[in-house]
Scaffold this motif. Structure first.
Motif, PDB file in Angstrom:
ATOM      1  N   ASP A   1       0.863  -1.182   0.000  1.00  0.00           N
ATOM      2  CA  ASP A   1       0.000   0.000   0.000  1.00  0.00           C
ATOM      3  C   ASP A   1       0.899   1.230   0.000  1.00  0.00           C
ATOM      4  O   ASP A   1       1.054   1.898   1.009  1.00  0.00           O
ATOM      5  N   SER A   2       1.541   1.473  -1.130  1.00  0.00           N
ATOM      6  CA  SER A   2       2.504   2.564  -1.190  1.00  0.00           C
ATOM      7  C   SER A   2       1.856   3.879  -0.795  1.00  0.00           C
ATOM      8  O   SER A   2       0.682   4.122  -1.032  1.00  0.00           O
ATOM      9  N   GLY A   3       2.628   4.693  -0.184  1.00  0.00           N
ATOM     10  CA  GLY A   3       2.126   5.993   0.234  1.00  0.00           C
ATOM     11  C   GLY A   3       1.692   6.038   1.688  1.00  0.00           C
ATOM     12  O   GLY A   3       1.440   7.108   2.223  1.00  0.00           O
ATOM     13  N   ARG A   4       1.595   4.872   2.341  1.00  0.00           N
ATOM     14  CA  ARG A   4       1.228   4.883   3.762  1.00  0.00           C
ATOM     15  C   ARG A   4       2.435   5.352   4.574  1.00  0.00           C
ATOM     16  O   ARG A   4       3.555   4.912   4.354  1.00  0.00           O
ATOM     17  N   SER A   5       2.178   6.203   5.525  1.00  0.00           N
ATOM     18  CA  SER A   5       3.253   6.666   6.405  1.00  0.00           C
ATOM     19  C   SER A   5       3.533   5.603   7.472  1.00  0.00           C
ATOM     20  O   SER A   5       2.738   4.685   7.678  1.00  0.00           O
ATOM     21  N   ARG A   6       4.658   5.752   8.138  1.00  0.00           N
ATOM     22  CA  ARG A   6       4.995   4.856   9.254  1.00  0.00           C
ATOM     23  C   ARG A   6       3.863   4.861  10.265  1.00  0.00           C
ATOM     24  O   ARG A   6       3.453   3.815  10.746  1.00  0.00           O
ATOM     25  N   GLU A   7       3.360   6.048  10.591  1.00  0.00           N
ATOM     26  CA  GLU A   7       2.284   6.152  11.580  1.00  0.00           C
ATOM     27  C   GLU A   7       1.039   5.392  11.129  1.00  0.00           C
ATOM     28  O   GLU A   7       0.401   4.698  11.931  1.00  0.00           O
ATOM     29  N   GLN A   8       0.700   5.474   9.855  1.00  0.00           N
ATOM     30  CA  GLN A   8      -0.474   4.759   9.349  1.00  0.00           C
ATOM     31  C   GLN A   8      -0.276   3.251   9.430  1.00  0.00           C
ATOM     32  O   GLN A   8      -1.197   2.517   9.787  1.00  0.00           O
ATOM     33  N   ILE A   9       0.924   2.795   9.108  1.00  0.00           N
ATOM     34  CA  ILE A   9       1.217   1.356   9.186  1.00  0.00           C
ATOM     35  C   ILE A   9       1.168   0.894  10.638  1.00  0.00           C
ATOM     36  O   ILE A   9       0.565  -0.131  10.958  1.00  0.00           O
ATOM     37  N   GLU A  10       1.800   1.659  11.541  1.00  0.00           N
ATOM     38  CA  GLU A  10       1.791   1.295  12.958  1.00  0.00           C
ATOM     39  C   GLU A  10       0.363   1.269  13.504  1.00  0.00           C
ATOM     40  O   GLU A  10       0.012   0.383  14.291  1.00  0.00           O
ATOM     41  N   ASN A  11      -0.455   2.229  13.108  1.00  0.00           N
ATOM     42  CA  ASN A  11      -1.845   2.253  13.568  1.00  0.00           C
ATOM     43  C   ASN A  11      -2.616   1.035  13.063  1.00  0.00           C
ATOM     44  O   ASN A  11      -3.405   0.440  13.806  1.00  0.00           O
ATOM     45  N   ALA A  12      -2.384   0.654  11.809  1.00  0.00           N
ATOM     46  CA  ALA A  12      -3.053  -0.525  11.251  1.00  0.00           C
ATOM     47  C   ALA A  12      -2.596  -1.794  11.974  1.00  0.00           C
ATOM     48  O   ALA A  12      -3.401  -2.689  12.259  1.00  0.00           O
ATOM     49  N   MET A  13      -1.309  -1.872  12.301  1.00  0.00           N
ATOM     50  CA  MET A  13      -0.789  -3.016  13.057  1.00  0.00           C
ATOM     51  C   MET A  13      -1.400  -3.039  14.455  1.00  0.00           C
ATOM     52  O   MET A  13      -1.755  -4.111  14.966  1.00  0.00           O
ATOM     53  N   ALA A  14      -1.555  -1.870  15.066  1.00  0.00           N
ATOM     54  CA  ALA A  14      -2.132  -1.781  16.413  1.00  0.00           C
ATOM     55  C   ALA A  14      -3.573  -2.272  16.430  1.00  0.00           C
ATOM     56  O   ALA A  14      -4.004  -2.918  17.391  1.00  0.00           O
ATOM     57  N   VAL A  15      -4.323  -1.989  15.373  1.00  0.00           N
ATOM     58  CA  VAL A  15      -5.709  -2.461  15.287  1.00  0.00           C
ATOM     59  C   VAL A  15      -5.733  -3.993  15.341  1.00  0.00           C
ATOM     60  O   VAL A  15      -6.554  -4.592  16.046  1.00  0.00           O
ATOM     61  N   ILE A  16      -4.817  -4.628  14.631  1.00  0.00           N
ATOM     62  CA  ILE A  16      -4.743  -6.090  14.627  1.00  0.00           C
ATOM     63  C   ILE A  16      -4.366  -6.607  16.010  1.00  0.00           C
ATOM     64  O   ILE A  16      -4.976  -7.544  16.531  1.00  0.00           O
ATOM     65  N   ILE A  17      -3.363  -5.998  16.628  1.00  0.00           N
ATOM     66  CA  ILE A  17      -2.926  -6.431  17.957  1.00  0.00           C
ATOM     67  C   ILE A  17      -4.052  -6.254  18.974  1.00  0.00           C
ATOM     68  O   ILE A  17      -4.298  -7.139  19.803  1.00  0.00           O
ATOM     69  N   GLU A  18      -4.763  -5.141  18.906  1.00  0.00           N
ATOM     70  CA  GLU A  18      -5.883  -4.910  19.830  1.00  0.00           C
ATOM     71  C   GLU A  18      -6.996  -5.932  19.623  1.00  0.00           C
ATOM     72  O   GLU A  18      -7.588  -6.422  20.587  1.00  0.00           O
ATOM     73  N   ARG A  19      -7.260  -6.285  18.366  1.00  0.00           N
ATOM     74  CA  ARG A  19      -8.282  -7.316  18.093  1.00  0.00           C
ATOM     75  C   ARG A  19      -7.833  -8.651  18.672  1.00  0.00           C
ATOM     76  O   ARG A  19      -8.610  -9.358  19.322  1.00  0.00           O
ATOM     77  N   GLN A  20      -6.577  -8.988  18.465  1.00  0.00           N
ATOM     78  CA  GLN A  20      -6.055 -10.235  19.018  1.00  0.00           C
ATOM     79  C   GLN A  20      -6.195 -10.248  20.537  1.00  0.00           C
ATOM     80  O   GLN A  20      -6.633 -11.250  21.113  1.00  0.00           O
ATOM     81  N   MET A  21      -5.841  -9.141  21.170  1.00  0.00           N
ATOM     82  CA  MET A  21      -5.943  -9.058  22.630  1.00  0.00           C
ATOM     83  C   MET A  21      -7.387  -9.227  23.093  1.00  0.00           C
ATOM     84  O   MET A  21      -7.641  -9.877  24.111  1.00  0.00           O
ATOM     85  N   SER A  22      -8.334  -8.666  22.361  1.00  0.00           N
ATOM     86  CA  SER A  22      -9.739  -8.800  22.744  1.00  0.00           C
ATOM     87  C   SER A  22     -10.194 -10.255  22.643  1.00  0.00           C
ATOM     88  O   SER A  22     -11.164 -10.654  23.277  1.00  0.00           O
TER      89      SER A  22
END
Length: 117
Positions: free
Chosen positions: A31-52
């Motif tokens: 997904d070219s054009g995504r910033s580091r912050e956008q990638i980290e936020n998307a990864m965090a969504v996955i981690i939070e779902r896993q934790m739930s």
């Protein structure tokens, strides 16, 4: 995990490969054009779902693990930290990327899948 992916992490450190790969795929998403912050936020969504769902990719998420930077530490000091962790009933893994000691207390392994803190 973003930095570990950039530096070339070892997937084998994670017992739950399914959870690991879900996060890794988000990092590698073409997904070219995504910033580091956008990638980290998307990864965090996955981690939070896993934790739930009771899946903890790392004991850092259950407050039973911590990292200590190796910068400025002598080999002797590193050995003492590793020995002390073991003496206290924990474990210590010296990692090179980034250079740190992963200290862990409580359940063994890098992930506490299906365990709630």
């Amino acid at each position: 995990m973003f930095d570990k992916f950039i530096l070339g992490d070892k997937p084998s450190l994670y017992r739950n490969q399914t959870a690991y790969l879900q996060i890794r795929r988000e990092f590698e998403k073409p997904d070219s054009g995504r910033s580091r912050e956008q990638i980290e936020n998307a990864m965090a969504v996955i981690i939070e779902r896993q934790m739930s769902e009771g899946i903890y990719i790392s004991q850092h998420l259950t407050d039973t693990a911590a990292d200590v930077s190796l910068r400025g530490l002598s080999e002797s000091t590193v050995r003492k930290i590793v020995e002390l962790a073991k003496k206290l009933g924990g474990s210590a893994i010296v990692e090179k990327k980034p250079p740190h000691i992963h200290l862990q207390f409580g359940a063994s392994g890098r992930d506490t899948s299906k365990r709630k803190p």
